[in-house]
Design a protein around this motif. Structure first.
Motif, PDB file in Angstrom:
ATOM      1  N   PHE A  58       0.814  -1.212   0.000  1.00 41.47           N
ATOM      2  CA  PHE A  58       0.000   0.000   0.000  1.00 41.47           C
ATOM      3  C   PHE A  58       0.853   1.270   0.000  1.00 41.47           C
ATOM      4  O   PHE A  58       0.528   2.241  -0.682  1.00 41.47           O
ATOM      5  N   ALA A  59       1.951   1.256   0.766  1.00 42.52           N
ATOM      6  CA  ALA A  59       2.757   2.475   0.922  1.00 42.52           C
ATOM      7  C   ALA A  59       3.724   2.703  -0.230  1.00 42.52           C
ATOM      8  O   ALA A  59       3.953   3.851  -0.631  1.00 42.52           O
ATOM      9  N   GLY A  60       4.306   1.620  -0.774  1.00 42.84           N
ATOM     10  CA  GLY A  60       5.284   1.761  -1.843  1.00 42.84           C
ATOM     11  C   GLY A  60       4.762   2.541  -3.036  1.00 42.84           C
ATOM     12  O   GLY A  60       5.421   3.478  -3.517  1.00 42.84           O
ATOM     13  N   PRO A  61       3.579   2.192  -3.560  1.00 39.83           N
ATOM     14  CA  PRO A  61       3.053   2.952  -4.692  1.00 39.83           C
ATOM     15  C   PRO A  61       2.844   4.434  -4.389  1.00 39.83           C
ATOM     16  O   PRO A  61       2.998   5.276  -5.277  1.00 39.83           O
ATOM     17  N   VAL A  62       2.487   4.753  -3.135  1.00 38.92           N
ATOM     18  CA  VAL A  62       2.257   6.159  -2.782  1.00 38.92           C
ATOM     19  C   VAL A  62       3.503   6.991  -3.041  1.00 38.92           C
ATOM     20  O   VAL A  62       3.433   8.095  -3.599  1.00 38.92           O
ATOM     21  N   VAL A  63       4.654   6.467  -2.638  1.00 36.14           N
ATOM     22  CA  VAL A  63       5.911   7.195  -2.817  1.00 36.14           C
ATOM     23  C   VAL A  63       6.169   7.448  -4.300  1.00 36.14           C
ATOM     24  O   VAL A  63       6.471   8.580  -4.715  1.00 36.14           O
ATOM     25  N   HIS A  64       6.032   6.408  -5.112  1.00 39.82           N
ATOM     26  CA  HIS A  64       6.280   6.568  -6.550  1.00 39.82           C
ATOM     27  C   HIS A  64       5.237   7.470  -7.205  1.00 39.82           C
ATOM     28  O   HIS A  64       5.560   8.277  -8.081  1.00 39.82           O
ATOM     29  N   ILE A  65       3.975   7.332  -6.778  1.00 44.29           N
ATOM     30  CA  ILE A  65       2.910   8.151  -7.352  1.00 44.29           C
ATOM     31  C   ILE A  65       3.133   9.630  -7.051  1.00 44.29           C
ATOM     32  O   ILE A  65       2.974  10.495  -7.923  1.00 44.29           O
ATOM     33  N   PHE A  90       5.934  11.327  -6.368  1.00 49.09           N
ATOM     34  CA  PHE A  90       7.035  11.926  -7.130  1.00 49.09           C
ATOM     35  C   PHE A  90       6.701  11.992  -8.620  1.00 49.09           C
ATOM     36  O   PHE A  90       7.004  12.987  -9.285  1.00 49.09           O
ATOM     37  N   ALA A  91       6.072  10.938  -9.147  1.00 44.41           N
ATOM     38  CA  ALA A  91       5.720  10.931 -10.571  1.00 44.41           C
ATOM     39  C   ALA A  91       4.695  12.010 -10.893  1.00 44.41           C
ATOM     40  O   ALA A  91       4.715  12.586 -11.990  1.00 44.41           O
ATOM     41  N   SER A  92       3.801  12.288  -9.944  1.00 44.17           N
ATOM     42  CA  SER A  92       2.782  13.312 -10.185  1.00 44.17           C
ATOM     43  C   SER A  92       3.395  14.691 -10.383  1.00 44.17           C
ATOM     44  O   SER A  92       2.846  15.525 -11.113  1.00 44.17           O
ATOM     45  N   ILE A  93       4.537  14.930  -9.751  1.00 43.02           N
ATOM     46  CA  ILE A  93       5.203  16.227  -9.888  1.00 43.02           C
ATOM     47  C   ILE A  93       5.654  16.441 -11.323  1.00 43.02           C
ATOM     48  O   ILE A  93       5.291  17.433 -11.958  1.00 43.02           O
ATOM     49  N   LEU A 139      14.100  18.645 -17.180  1.00 45.06           N
ATOM     50  CA  LEU A 139      15.335  18.633 -16.397  1.00 45.06           C
ATOM     51  C   LEU A 139      15.102  19.121 -14.966  1.00 45.06           C
ATOM     52  O   LEU A 139      15.639  18.555 -14.006  1.00 45.06           O
ATOM     53  N   ILE A 140      14.293  20.170 -14.830  1.00 42.75           N
ATOM     54  CA  ILE A 140      14.034  20.730 -13.495  1.00 42.75           C
ATOM     55  C   ILE A 140      13.253  19.741 -12.640  1.00 42.75           C
ATOM     56  O   ILE A 140      13.605  19.486 -11.473  1.00 42.75           O
ATOM     57  N   THR A 141      12.190  19.175 -13.197  1.00 44.77           N
ATOM     58  CA  THR A 141      11.371  18.248 -12.399  1.00 44.77           C
ATOM     59  C   THR A 141      12.094  16.929 -12.149  1.00 44.77           C
ATOM     60  O   THR A 141      11.896  16.303 -11.104  1.00 44.77           O
ATOM     61  N   LEU A 142      12.940  16.508 -13.080  1.00 46.96           N
ATOM     62  CA  LEU A 142      13.741  15.304 -12.833  1.00 46.96           C
ATOM     63  C   LEU A 142      14.701  15.555 -11.680  1.00 46.96           C
ATOM     64  O   LEU A 142      14.848  14.706 -10.784  1.00 46.96           O
ATOM     65  N   ALA A 143      15.366  16.715 -11.688  1.00 46.25           N
ATOM     66  CA  ALA A 143      16.296  17.038 -10.607  1.00 46.25           C
ATOM     67  C   ALA A 143      15.566  17.105  -9.265  1.00 46.25           C
ATOM     68  O   ALA A 143      16.047  16.580  -8.249  1.00 46.25           O
ATOM     69  N   LEU A 144      14.387  17.733  -9.249  1.00 46.80           N
ATOM     70  CA  LEU A 144      13.629  17.872  -8.002  1.00 46.80           C
ATOM     71  C   LEU A 144      13.171  16.512  -7.482  1.00 46.80           C
ATOM     72  O   LEU A 144      13.363  16.188  -6.298  1.00 46.80           O
ATOM     73  N   THR A 145      12.561  15.713  -8.349  1.00 42.28           N
ATOM     74  CA  THR A 145      12.026  14.428  -7.888  1.00 42.28           C
ATOM     75  C   THR A 145      13.145  13.438  -7.570  1.00 42.28           C
ATOM     76  O   THR A 145      12.997  12.611  -6.667  1.00 42.28           O
ATOM     77  N   ALA A 146      14.249  13.504  -8.296  1.00 42.11           N
ATOM     78  CA  ALA A 146      15.389  12.634  -7.976  1.00 42.11           C
ATOM     79  C   ALA A 146      15.932  12.976  -6.595  1.00 42.11           C
ATOM     80  O   ALA A 146      16.278  12.075  -5.811  1.00 42.11           O
ATOM     81  N   PHE A 147      15.991  14.275  -6.280  1.00 45.43           N
ATOM     82  CA  PHE A 147      16.465  14.682  -4.958  1.00 45.43           C
ATOM     83  C   PHE A 147      15.496  14.220  -3.866  1.00 45.43           C
ATOM     84  O   PHE A 147      15.912  13.661  -2.837  1.00 45.43           O
ATOM     85  N   LEU A 201       6.053  12.528   7.053  1.00 44.29           N
ATOM     86  CA  LEU A 201       5.369  13.814   6.941  1.00 44.29           C
ATOM     87  C   LEU A 201       5.596  14.445   5.577  1.00 44.29           C
ATOM     88  O   LEU A 201       4.702  15.100   5.020  1.00 44.29           O
ATOM     89  N   LEU A 202       6.788  14.267   5.010  1.00 44.05           N
ATOM     90  CA  LEU A 202       7.082  14.788   3.674  1.00 44.05           C
ATOM     91  C   LEU A 202       6.143  14.163   2.650  1.00 44.05           C
ATOM     92  O   LEU A 202       5.541  14.878   1.836  1.00 44.05           O
ATOM     93  N   ILE A 203       6.003  12.837   2.690  1.00 44.33           N
ATOM     94  CA  ILE A 203       5.148  12.155   1.727  1.00 44.33           C
ATOM     95  C   ILE A 203       3.689  12.559   1.926  1.00 44.33           C
ATOM     96  O   ILE A 203       2.957  12.809   0.952  1.00 44.33           O
ATOM     97  N   VAL A 204       3.258  12.626   3.188  1.00 46.82           N
ATOM     98  CA  VAL A 204       1.877  13.028   3.471  1.00 46.82           C
ATOM     99  C   VAL A 204       1.625  14.447   2.977  1.00 46.82           C
ATOM    100  O   VAL A 204       0.574  14.740   2.380  1.00 46.82           O
ATOM    101  N   GLY A 205       2.596  15.342   3.213  1.00 47.41           N
ATOM    102  CA  GLY A 205       2.447  16.724   2.755  1.00 47.41           C
ATOM    103  C   GLY A 205       2.337  16.814   1.244  1.00 47.41           C
ATOM    104  O   GLY A 205       1.490  17.547   0.714  1.00 47.41           O
ATOM    105  N   LEU A 206       3.177  16.061   0.535  1.00 52.82           N
ATOM    106  CA  LEU A 206       3.116  16.062  -0.928  1.00 52.82           C
ATOM    107  C   LEU A 206       1.809  15.461  -1.423  1.00 52.82           C
ATOM    108  O   LEU A 206       1.242  15.916  -2.423  1.00 52.82           O
ATOM    109  N   TRP A 207       1.327  14.427  -0.720  1.00 54.77           N
ATOM    110  CA  TRP A 207       0.067  13.795  -1.124  1.00 54.77           C
ATOM    111  C   TRP A 207      -1.112  14.759  -0.933  1.00 54.77           C
ATOM    112  O   TRP A 207      -2.001  14.842  -1.800  1.00 54.77           O
ATOM    113  N   ILE A 208      -1.103  15.501   0.181  1.00 53.30           N
ATOM    114  CA  ILE A 208      -2.160  16.479   0.422  1.00 53.30           C
ATOM    115  C   ILE A 208      -2.117  17.575  -0.639  1.00 53.30           C
ATOM    116  O   ILE A 208      -3.167  18.006  -1.158  1.00 53.30           O
TER     117      ILE A 208
END
Length: 247
Positions: free
Chosen positions: A150-157, A159-162, A182-190, A212-219
């Protein structure tokens, strides 16, 4: 059904049950001008392919002695783990998902609104994470497998959504895709690398912060999707109420 097939089907339930949940969730989210099911399935399969491309890239790094065990680095070299997580894990895993998005998904005729970038990128992420979860099944308990399922896909989703949203928006506006990619690849890779660094190298007290980072991005993603739906509804309402020209 043979006993062997039944056994493997049961073993894969921690992957497939969460997968069906997230597929159904995104199917519901894409309620305005929904994308064809065939395109979403293709995006998922492109995510599966991207996982294998990522494995090949990791294998290629091993040929030049640049492939490291992240868990070994966690006990011997935290600075090295951070660099490896961001510059290798983050870059490889986000780049291989962006590639089919750029080459194939953006060519879909039905790609006609900003939310489509989020939806297609999320299905690519689901395909990637499904194979990744299968890859790690043997090293997890049943409870851990379901939790990761359940949690693994959330992380990938997340970052991919960005990159999916921003690249898709630039595409719809007819802008050059090189800078935003290039900008979004650099951001999501970081972000991806930082997440892995904390999860692997700083477990325990630091883990709530990355959660909290993942929850914040999901919100933030939820609010963005809501705003995109509201904007689409307003356009439909305006078109419906627009005066019709007579002959």
């Amino acid at each position: 059904m043979s006993a062997a097939v039944f056994y493997y089907a049961v073993c894969l339930l921690p992957v497939f049950i969460p997968l069906l949940f997230w597929v159904a969730y995104h199917w519901h989210v894409d309620r305005h001008l929904p994308e064809p099911a065939s395109h979403l399935i293709l995006a998922f399969l492109l995510g599966v392919l991207s996982f294998y491309i990522g494995l090949f890239l990791y294998w290629s790094l091993g040929l030049i002695n640049l492939r490291f065990d992240a868990y070994s680095l966690a006990t011997t070299n935290l600075a090295g783990l951070f660099a490896y997580a961001v510059l290798v894990i983050g870059v490889i895993e986000e780049a291989v998902k962006i590639l089919p998005f750029l080459i194939i998904v953006l060519r879909f005729r039905e790609f006609d609104e900003p939310i489509d970038g989020i939806i297609y990128a999320s299905f690519i992420a689901l395909g990637f994470s499904a194979l990744e979860n299968i890859y790690y099944l043997d090293s997890l308990t049943t409870a851990q497998a379901y939790a990761r399922g359940f949690a693994g896909p959330v992380v990938h989703i997340v970052f991919a959504s960005i990159w999916g949203y921003h690249i898709g928006k630039a595409h719809l506006l007819g802008k050059s895709l090189i800078p935003v990619t290039l900008i979004t690849l650099a951001l999501t890779a970081f972000l991806h690398g930082a997440y892995d660094f904390i999860a692997i190298g700083l477990p325990g007290t630091a883990l709530p912060f990355v959660a909290l980072l993942i929850v914040g991005l999901w919100i933030a993603r939820l609010f963005l999707i809501r705003d995109l739906h509201l904007a689409a509804d307003q356009l439909l309402l305006a078109a419906k109420n627009a005066p019709k020209s007579g002959i």
